[in-house]
Design a protein around this motif. Sequence first.
Motif, PDB file in Angstrom:
ATOM      1  N   ILE B 163     -65.523 -35.852  22.606  1.00  0.00           N
ATOM      2  CA  ILE B 163     -65.250 -36.241  24.040  1.00  0.00           C
ATOM      3  C   ILE B 163     -65.930 -37.718  24.258  1.00  0.00           C
ATOM      4  O   ILE B 163     -65.533 -38.338  25.400  1.00  0.00           O
ATOM      5  N   TRP B 167     -62.368 -39.931  25.008  1.00  0.00           N
ATOM      6  CA  TRP B 167     -62.317 -39.828  26.244  1.00  0.00           C
ATOM      7  C   TRP B 167     -61.171 -40.664  27.626  1.00  0.00           C
ATOM      8  O   TRP B 167     -61.513 -41.685  27.528  1.00  0.00           O
ATOM      9  N   LEU B 173     -59.785 -33.292  34.475  1.00  0.00           N
ATOM     10  CA  LEU B 173     -60.218 -32.202  33.474  1.00  0.00           C
ATOM     11  C   LEU B 173     -59.996 -30.822  34.596  1.00  0.00           C
ATOM     12  O   LEU B 173     -61.192 -30.746  35.083  1.00  0.00           O
ATOM     13  N   GLU B 175     -59.721 -28.407  33.168  1.00  0.00           N
ATOM     14  CA  GLU B 175     -59.301 -27.266  32.469  1.00  0.00           C
ATOM     15  C   GLU B 175     -60.442 -25.212  33.264  1.00  0.00           C
ATOM     16  O   GLU B 175     -60.375 -24.187  32.798  1.00  0.00           O
ATOM     17  N   HIS B 201     -54.737 -23.870  25.530  1.00  0.00           N
ATOM     18  CA  HIS B 201     -55.953 -24.386  25.659  1.00  0.00           C
ATOM     19  C   HIS B 201     -56.929 -25.367  25.104  1.00  0.00           C
ATOM     20  O   HIS B 201     -56.987 -26.587  25.504  1.00  0.00           O
ATOM     21  N   LEU B 205     -56.933 -29.651  25.900  1.00  0.00           N
ATOM     22  CA  LEU B 205     -58.581 -30.802  25.424  1.00  0.00           C
ATOM     23  C   LEU B 205     -57.988 -32.273  24.630  1.00  0.00           C
ATOM     24  O   LEU B 205     -58.011 -32.929  24.933  1.00  0.00           O
ATOM     25  N   SER B 208     -55.183 -34.528  25.941  1.00  0.00           N
ATOM     26  CA  SER B 208     -56.435 -35.353  27.095  1.00  0.00           C
ATOM     27  C   SER B 208     -56.885 -36.210  26.528  1.00  0.00           C
ATOM     28  O   SER B 208     -57.656 -37.207  27.357  1.00  0.00           O
TER      29      SER B 208
END
Lengths: 231, 231
Positions: B163, B167, B173, B175, B201, B205, B208
Amino acid sequence: MSSEQQITGVDGIAAALEQAIHEHRLSPGMKLGEDDLAEVYGVSRTIVRAALQSLAHNRLVDLRRNRGAFVAQPSIVEAREVFEARALLEARTARSAAERAGPEDIARLQAHIDAEHAALAAGDTGRALHLSGQFHNEIAEIADQATIAEMVARLIARSSLIIAVYWQRRSALCESHAHHELLGAFAAHDADRAEELMQGHLLDLVTSLDLRSDRSAPASLREALAQGGAA
Amino acid sequence: MSSEQQITGVDGIAAALEQAIHEHRLSPGMKLGEDDLAEVYGVSRTIVRAALQSLAHNRLVDLRRNRGAFVAQPSIVEAREVFEARALLEARTARSAAERAGPEDIARLQAHIDAEHAALAAGDTGRALHLSGQFHNEIAEIADQATIAEMVARLIARSSLIIAVYWQRRSALCESHAHHELLGAFAAHDADRAEELMQGHLLDLVTSLDLRSDRSAPASLREALAQGGAA
DNA sequence: GTGCGCATGTTTGTATACAATCATGTTGCA
DNA sequence: TGCAACATGATTGTATACAAACATGCGCAC
């Protein structure tokens, strides 16, 4: 095939120790003194310590602070957990392998099975077990998922130790048949069947273990290591 | 909350380095010279080497023979593989957690989510990410499968590095919302939904992340480590 | 006779010294 | 001017020395 080759380096020592553990020459619970190992392999304690650390990371040896290193004694729950994790991961690798296996992969696996049969026929169950593990490893590699393959490899190594501890002699190891079926599913690219077979195979393996009683059999370190691995 | 505590021992150094990597104070690709680290932490190279070996085993640092240690630079395929493995393993842990979670587990997870919200509100995204990882870890522990939990923990640590590298800032985020839904499934003991939510989920991730281009940003070692962790 | 405490030896933990390998900058030659 | 070979410095790999912790056995007191 005389293994008179000088073992050297951290990885060499680690590999030699791992092999000794898998071949049951080093029994679970046996103390692995640093000075002893250093003398046996002709290296310094520095190397031995690094090798032991590496094995400890793979749960093959148990490292206790100020107490020393011992061959791991996988508990019964650990044994179950390892095979459950393998069932989860290898169901995936089997599926992927069935989808991706090419002719050369099939041939390589077939060769593994043949070698396994030969070892079994020769009564060398130790080698048969080793080849059996390699077979699963090969599948994970074919699946082309390095991350999962690495985890599977570690679990297989632990399984080897677990089998050494909890194997009950009376159950014949007819797994080569299971491997053959698996190979058929790969060749047919039948992913569903491959996944199912793999789960069943690993379940059979667990049930073939004696997961009720525990045993131990410590012996002499130098003796166990003298016959193979050292110079 | 001044971290003036003296860091000591192999595990301490390893933990400090791992934290520094996760907090992005040590950028991927950065060289980790043994002498430098030894001086920074006030220990000998022996300790530093052991710590680096430990981190290398978890794929957080890359150890090249006669070349030194470097903060790992997870490749794009490795990033995908890690999250795929997590999806496979954590689907199981989520299912088990839903089946086994007791009231105190729910409360603990809720506390995690609250802390995550708070960190997010305070703009401390680093801490939020850390807590997010801990949340997943907690789930794995509740599942009561130590073997799988350990693998998940390692993958989470790698994810943190991934990440940090891949990222993309533009994707918010959100989440914590996913975590909240997950918690609801646990409380309702809805295993199927928990498994589904977890997979979704983790899939979110991955998507993303920016898994097309790669970057690098090496900087000064001592500077990065000076602000936190060392005495 | 039993249990506690201490002395001693053994083993691990850590630091340091030396050897080997790699990286770098310089010099000489084409 | 460019390249190659070498010398030099820096860094890692390995071995050894020292310190600390643990285990063992003896002796003494109760």
